[in-house]
Design a protein around this motif. Sequence first.
Motif, PDB file in Angstrom:
ATOM      1  N   HIS A 252       0.824  -1.212   0.000  1.00 47.27           N
ATOM      2  CA  HIS A 252       0.000   0.000   0.000  1.00 47.27           C
ATOM      3  C   HIS A 252       0.858   1.262   0.000  1.00 47.27           C
ATOM      4  CE1 HIS A 252      -3.626  -2.336   0.187  1.00 47.27           C
ATOM      5  NE2 HIS A 252      -2.993  -3.100   1.058  1.00 47.27           N
ATOM      6  N   ALA A 253       1.945   1.257   0.759  1.00 47.51           N
ATOM      7  CA  ALA A 253       2.862   2.403   0.750  1.00 47.51           C
ATOM      8  C   ALA A 253       3.525   2.537  -0.621  1.00 47.51           C
ATOM      9  CB  ALA A 253       3.911   2.254   1.846  1.00 47.51           C
ATOM     10  N   GLN A 254       3.891   1.418  -1.226  1.00 44.94           N
ATOM     11  CA  GLN A 254       4.489   1.463  -2.556  1.00 44.94           C
ATOM     12  C   GLN A 254       3.497   1.998  -3.588  1.00 44.94           C
ATOM     13  OE1 GLN A 254       7.731   1.559  -2.140  1.00 44.94           O
ATOM     14  NE2 GLN A 254       8.133   0.111  -3.781  1.00 44.94           N
ATOM     15  N   ALA A 255       2.256   1.537  -3.521  1.00 49.16           N
ATOM     16  CA  ALA A 255       1.234   2.030  -4.452  1.00 49.16           C
ATOM     17  C   ALA A 255       1.022   3.534  -4.265  1.00 49.16           C
ATOM     18  CB  ALA A 255      -0.072   1.262  -4.271  1.00 49.16           C
ATOM     19  N   ASP A 256       0.979   3.979  -3.030  1.00 48.69           N
ATOM     20  CA  ASP A 256       0.806   5.413  -2.769  1.00 48.69           C
ATOM     21  C   ASP A 256       1.964   6.211  -3.363  1.00 48.69           C
ATOM     22  OD1 ASP A 256      -1.527   4.796  -1.372  1.00 48.69           O
ATOM     23  OD2 ASP A 256      -0.611   5.057   0.604  1.00 48.69           O
ATOM     24  N   PHE A 257       3.204   5.728  -3.157  1.00 47.38           N
ATOM     25  CA  PHE A 257       4.370   6.420  -3.704  1.00 47.38           C
ATOM     26  C   PHE A 257       4.296   6.492  -5.226  1.00 47.38           C
ATOM     27  CE2 PHE A 257       8.412   6.031  -5.927  1.00 47.38           C
ATOM     28  CZ  PHE A 257       8.998   7.228  -5.578  1.00 47.38           C
ATOM     29  N   TRP A 258       4.104   5.341  -5.888  1.00 44.28           N
ATOM     30  CA  TRP A 258       4.126   5.319  -7.345  1.00 44.28           C
ATOM     31  C   TRP A 258       2.939   6.055  -7.959  1.00 44.28           C
ATOM     32  CZ3 TRP A 258       8.138   4.914 -10.213  1.00 44.28           C
ATOM     33  CH2 TRP A 258       9.265   4.266  -9.710  1.00 44.28           C
ATOM     34  N   ALA A 259       1.792   6.039  -7.295  1.00 46.59           N
ATOM     35  CA  ALA A 259       0.655   6.825  -7.800  1.00 46.59           C
ATOM     36  C   ALA A 259       1.017   8.309  -7.798  1.00 46.59           C
ATOM     37  CB  ALA A 259      -0.589   6.566  -6.964  1.00 46.59           C
ATOM     38  N   ALA A 260       1.629   8.779  -6.716  1.00 48.98           N
ATOM     39  CA  ALA A 260       2.034  10.186  -6.640  1.00 48.98           C
ATOM     40  C   ALA A 260       3.138  10.481  -7.657  1.00 48.98           C
ATOM     41  CB  ALA A 260       2.505  10.524  -5.227  1.00 48.98           C
ATOM     42  N   ALA A 261       4.119   9.607  -7.758  1.00 49.64           N
ATOM     43  CA  ALA A 261       5.251   9.836  -8.655  1.00 49.64           C
ATOM     44  C   ALA A 261       4.828   9.894 -10.115  1.00 49.64           C
ATOM     45  CB  ALA A 261       6.299   8.735  -8.456  1.00 49.64           C
ATOM     46  N   LEU A 262       3.894   9.040 -10.506  1.00 49.12           N
ATOM     47  CA  LEU A 262       3.489   8.950 -11.912  1.00 49.12           C
ATOM     48  C   LEU A 262       2.199   9.698 -12.236  1.00 49.12           C
ATOM     49  CD1 LEU A 262       4.154   5.126 -12.428  1.00 49.12           C
ATOM     50  CD2 LEU A 262       5.626   7.029 -13.138  1.00 49.12           C
ATOM     51  N   ASP A 263       1.560  10.287 -11.226  1.00 50.57           N
ATOM     52  CA  ASP A 263       0.221  10.869 -11.387  1.00 50.57           C
ATOM     53  C   ASP A 263      -0.782   9.811 -11.850  1.00 50.57           C
ATOM     54  OD1 ASP A 263       0.653  13.460 -10.484  1.00 50.57           O
ATOM     55  OD2 ASP A 263       1.357  14.143 -12.443  1.00 50.57           O
ATOM     56  N   TYR A 264      -0.653   8.611 -11.299  1.00 53.97           N
ATOM     57  CA  TYR A 264      -1.588   7.513 -11.541  1.00 53.97           C
ATOM     58  C   TYR A 264      -2.623   7.510 -10.419  1.00 53.97           C
ATOM     59  CZ  TYR A 264       0.820   4.903 -15.301  1.00 53.97           C
ATOM     60  OH  TYR A 264       1.357   4.484 -16.486  1.00 53.97           O
ATOM     61  N   HIS A 265      -3.601   6.626 -10.529  1.00 56.24           N
ATOM     62  CA  HIS A 265      -4.599   6.435  -9.483  1.00 56.24           C
ATOM     63  C   HIS A 265      -4.316   5.136  -8.741  1.00 56.24           C
ATOM     64  CE1 HIS A 265      -7.109   9.722 -10.761  1.00 56.24           C
ATOM     65  NE2 HIS A 265      -7.251   9.208 -11.974  1.00 56.24           N
ATOM     66  N   VAL A 266      -4.431   5.173  -7.417  1.00 54.47           N
ATOM     67  CA  VAL A 266      -4.389   3.934  -6.642  1.00 54.47           C
ATOM     68  C   VAL A 266      -5.710   3.217  -6.889  1.00 54.47           C
ATOM     69  CG1 VAL A 266      -4.285   2.927  -4.329  1.00 54.47           C
ATOM     70  CG2 VAL A 266      -2.895   4.931  -4.867  1.00 54.47           C
ATOM     71  N   GLU A 267      -5.645   1.958  -7.277  1.00 55.00           N
ATOM     72  CA  GLU A 267      -6.875   1.206  -7.531  1.00 55.00           C
ATOM     73  C   GLU A 267      -7.635   0.985  -6.228  1.00 55.00           C
ATOM     74  OE1 GLU A 267      -5.361  -1.231 -11.456  1.00 55.00           O
ATOM     75  OE2 GLU A 267      -5.760  -2.367  -9.638  1.00 55.00           O
ATOM     76  N   ASP A 268      -8.948   1.033  -6.323  1.00 53.69           N
ATOM     77  CA  ASP A 268      -9.807   0.848  -5.157  1.00 53.69           C
ATOM     78  C   ASP A 268     -10.680  -0.391  -5.354  1.00 53.69           C
ATOM     79  OD1 ASP A 268     -11.536   0.915  -3.024  1.00 53.69           O
ATOM     80  OD2 ASP A 268     -12.293   2.923  -3.443  1.00 53.69           O
ATOM     81  N   PRO A 269     -10.247  -1.534  -4.789  1.00 54.52           N
ATOM     82  CA  PRO A 269     -11.038  -2.755  -4.900  1.00 54.52           C
ATOM     83  C   PRO A 269     -12.068  -2.897  -3.773  1.00 54.52           C
ATOM     84  CG  PRO A 269      -8.989  -3.275  -3.844  1.00 54.52           C
ATOM     85  CD  PRO A 269      -8.953  -1.791  -4.159  1.00 54.52           C
ATOM     86  N   GLY A 270     -12.433  -1.774  -3.146  1.00 53.14           N
ATOM     87  CA  GLY A 270     -13.285  -1.806  -1.959  1.00 53.14           C
ATOM     88  C   GLY A 270     -14.587  -2.563  -2.133  1.00 53.14           C
ATOM     89  N   ALA A 271     -15.277  -2.361  -3.247  1.00 54.28           N
ATOM     90  CA  ALA A 271     -16.554  -3.055  -3.464  1.00 54.28           C
ATOM     91  C   ALA A 271     -16.339  -4.568  -3.517  1.00 54.28           C
ATOM     92  CB  ALA A 271     -17.224  -2.557  -4.740  1.00 54.28           C
ATOM     93  N   LEU A 272     -15.318  -5.009  -4.229  1.00 53.95           N
ATOM     94  CA  LEU A 272     -15.036  -6.445  -4.339  1.00 53.95           C
ATOM     95  C   LEU A 272     -14.605  -7.020  -2.996  1.00 53.95           C
ATOM     96  CD1 LEU A 272     -14.658  -9.057  -5.936  1.00 53.95           C
ATOM     97  CD2 LEU A 272     -12.365  -8.234  -6.557  1.00 53.95           C
TER      98      LEU A 272
END
Length: 151
Positions: free
Chosen positions: A15-35
């Motif tokens: 989760h920390a890695q996803a947060d870092f790379w989302a910020a670095a690349l201007d990507y979105h962290v995927e949200d699998p919350g419903a599933l």
Amino acid sequence: MALHWKLVVDSTDPHAQADFWAAALDYHVEDPGALVSELLHLGRLPEADAVTHLGTQRFAALAAVRHPDDPFDSHSGAGLGRRILFQRVPEHKQGKNRLHIDVHNGGGDPDTLAARLEAFGATRVEFIDEGPIGRWWIMQDPEGNEFCAIG
């Protein structure tokens, strides 16, 4: 027929890695919350395999980022295009990466890009100046994975 793919990165804290790379690349962290909520409700996912992150239920051992312009499945949150999946592993990174990401800022200054990435938790390792070939910083993400910041 071309195949679909995603880059998978072993991580001790996905989760920390996803947060870092989302910020670095201007990507979105995927949200699998419903599933994840559905699987928990049906008893198909043990509570120990879920965490709350960014306000929704997530898989404890997996996190991913996706390009903001690519399609995605709204129920699973999974991107259907360019994405990076971080999977939890028990061991820390060992040795040099055999594959790495090059981050480009469209011909700008590599120092400016490196400073932006440092603000998200990256570390500068070495500056490379190959003259007309290019100039870039070798950097590390928060878990020590090498990547290049290219101006």
